[in-house]
Design an enzyme around this catalytic site. Structure first.
Site, PDB file in Angstrom:
ATOM      1  N   HIS A 184      -4.492  -0.055 -11.031  1.00  0.00           N
ATOM      2  CA  HIS A 184      -6.029   0.567 -11.511  1.00  0.00           C
ATOM      3  C   HIS A 184      -6.194   1.797 -10.884  1.00  0.00           C
ATOM      4  CE1 HIS A 184      -6.986  -1.358  -7.288  1.00  0.00           C
ATOM      5  NE2 HIS A 184      -7.716  -0.074  -7.308  1.00  0.00           N
ATOM      6  N   ASP A 235      -1.496  -5.894 -10.078  1.00  0.00           N
ATOM      7  CA  ASP A 235      -1.899  -4.693 -10.166  1.00  0.00           C
ATOM      8  C   ASP A 235      -1.064  -3.963  -9.311  1.00  0.00           C
ATOM      9  OD1 ASP A 235      -4.036  -2.792 -10.169  1.00  0.00           O
ATOM     10  OD2 ASP A 235      -4.824  -3.438  -8.076  1.00  0.00           O
ATOM     11  N   SER A 276      -6.703   2.179  -1.973  1.00  0.00           N
ATOM     12  CA  SER A 276      -5.976   1.540  -3.212  1.00  0.00           C
ATOM     13  C   SER A 276      -4.783   1.999  -3.071  1.00  0.00           C
ATOM     14  CB  SER A 276      -6.788   1.551  -4.439  1.00  0.00           C
ATOM     15  OG  SER A 276      -7.622   0.687  -4.853  1.00  0.00           O
TER      16      SER A 276
END
Length: 495
Positions: free
Chosen positions: A135, A165, A245
């Site tokens: 993402h 992911d 992230s």
């Protein structure tokens, strides 16, 4: 009385001396890891393995060894793709409570121009492979990587796996400070960990905490009808925020044991819980992407559910261990292995599986064609069966994906240009032509030509340029600078 006091004094002095000796021998000296080459780093990591036990743990060493391996990632998304991350209702596809670190709150908008996002990544090999979250780089036209020492590169996207992911990037560099991987399966609740990333656009931030839980399933990746999603996150209370992230979750030995992915927050900021993809699963996925261009997902072919007290009472199950088989797909690996509805899967390759997410992660570590041994409970009796995993098409052979990091189209062979070289040319974007083979561009473009745009769309990387050129028919307009530094526009026709 004096004799007792003498003994007490001697004991105290002896304890202090012992503590001093322990600290002298056991506490590792501080290391400036930014000036170490990989051979020296390996020795430093090895030394850390021998010292980080019990009360001898020192966060400084693990932090100093891990921070050079964590990078800052900034992406650029052209307006034509700016809304591709939203669903049909125009809302962000992920729930607000479980928020991807780099997704919300750290997008930036340029008026009437491109959008972008930021996140983190981890260098996993000395020759430039970088792990991050899907993402973070999803839909990006340009992926820019800044190292801990401030060197900046345009990265190529090697491949992605939305089901976990994860994404794998590659930069053109050697002898990079990569982070060794640990064993996420051996980590236990209560163990110390550190999170390393770039939250709030603050580079190389380190926070410490413990593993709060393992095997967390958040239904985060399944929100986009992603039926093969695997969620078995490591939960930590190490402070993590937007921008983390793709960053590293590191054990006390300085080893990578997870890729930070999500936080539980209604505000988008840290409130006590963070989640990471276990490195044992991530490593398999990233190895697949590197070798095949995409993940090789071995499927068992069962519908499963956790065993609760209610289910145990309804199905007359003794105990709550294992995972209940609710359905078995036709022609699946499970069907061929003799697994039946009502079976309880207790172990896979001798490893306990007591939740659906744990079973999915364990199976997810294997490829189509791999054989796994399952211990099952059927009507109170245990038995062992062997299943040969298949892919979603029912095949046992690996699938080779079209490489996302190819560097040639219509006879043009391209390469990325680093930021410093672009600045010398007074350019902010572009890729260099390194060869012109037979094809539409032969005689039109020369080696060394810098392509800055294709059909008026800015070119940021080789991946970006190839994507713009692929499947083109008719006229193509190329803009850029020739070897003399002159701006030039070239038009070609392709079949």
């Amino acid at each position: 009385m004096k004799k007792i006091l003498s003994f007490l004094a001697a004991g105290i002095i002896g304890g202090l001396v012992a503590l001093g000796v322990y600290n002298f021998f056991e506490k590792p000296s501080q290391i400036n890891s930014s000036v170490l080459d990989n051979e020296q780093r390996a020795l430093a990591f090895a030394a850390l393995q021998n010292t980080q036990t019990g009360s001898g743990f020192d966060f400084v060493q693990a932090a100093e060894l891990s921070t050079p391996s964590v990078v800052y990632i900034k992406t650029t998304i052209e307006p034509r793709q700016a809304n591709s991350r939203n669903n049909q209702d125009g809302n962000a596809p992920f729930p607000d409570f479980f928020d991807f670190f780099g997704e919300h709150g750290f997008k930036f908008d340029v008026p009437q121009g491109p959008q972008g996002a930021s996140g983190s990544g981890v260098i996993i090999t000395a020759d430039g492979y970088i792990a991050t979250n899907n993402h973070v780089v999803q839909d990006a036209d340009k992926i820019e990587v800044t190292l801990n020492d401030k060197r900046t590169y345009v990265a190529d996207l090697v491949g992605t796996d939305p089901t976990t992911d994860l994404a794998l990037l590659k930069i053109n560099e050697k002898e990079l400070p990569f982070m060794p991987t640990g064993n996420s399966d051996s980590m236990k609740v209560g163990e110390w960990v550190i999170a390393v990333g770039n939250p709030m656009n603050l580079s190389s931030t380190v926070t410490a905490g413990i593993i709060s839980a393992k095997g967390r399933s958040l239904n985060l990746l399944r929100t986009n009808n992603n039926q093969y999603a695997i969620e078995n996150f490591i939960q930590t209370d190490a402070a993590i925020n937007p921008g983390n992230s793709g960053g590293a979750l590191v054990n006390t030995k300085g080893e990578l044991i997870g890729i930070n992915t999500a936080i539980a927050s209604q505000t988008g900021s840290f409130i006590g819980y963070g989640f990471a993809i276990p490195i044992n699963l991530a490593k398999k996925v990233l190895d697949d992407i590197k070798e095949f261009g995409g993940v090789q997902r071995g499927l068992l072919g069962v519908s499963i559910q956790d065993i609760t007290s209610e289910l145990a009472e309804k199905e007359h199950i003794r105990g709550l261990k294992g995972v209940y088989v609710h359905d078995v797909m036709d022609q699946s690996a499970a069907k061929k292995a003799g697994i039946k509805v009502g079976d309880i899967i207790l172990k896979i390759n001798n490893k306990d599986v007591n939740s659906s997410s744990a079973l999915q992660e364990e199976v997810g570590k294997y490829r189509p064609g791999d054989k796994i041994e399952l211990l099952i409970n059927r009507n109170g009796e245990t038995k062992t069966v062997t299943a040969t995993l298949l892919n979603k098409d029912g095949n046992s052979k690996p699938q080779v994906y079209e490489a996302q990091n190819q560097n040639e189209a219509f006879g043009l062979v391209l390469e990325n240009i680093n930021k410093k070289d672009l600045e010398k040319l007074n350019l902010t974007n572009g890729v260099r032509v390194v060869d012109v083979k037979k094809g539409a561009f032969a005689g039109k473009l020369q080696k060394g030509f810098i392509i800055t745009s294709i059909d008026k769309a800015k070119v940021y990387s080789v991946n970006n340029a190839i994507a713009l050129l692929q499947n083109k028919k008719g006229g193509i307009l190329i803009e850029g600078k020739n070897t003399k530094g002159e701006t030039e526009v070239v038009g070609v026709l392709v079949d």
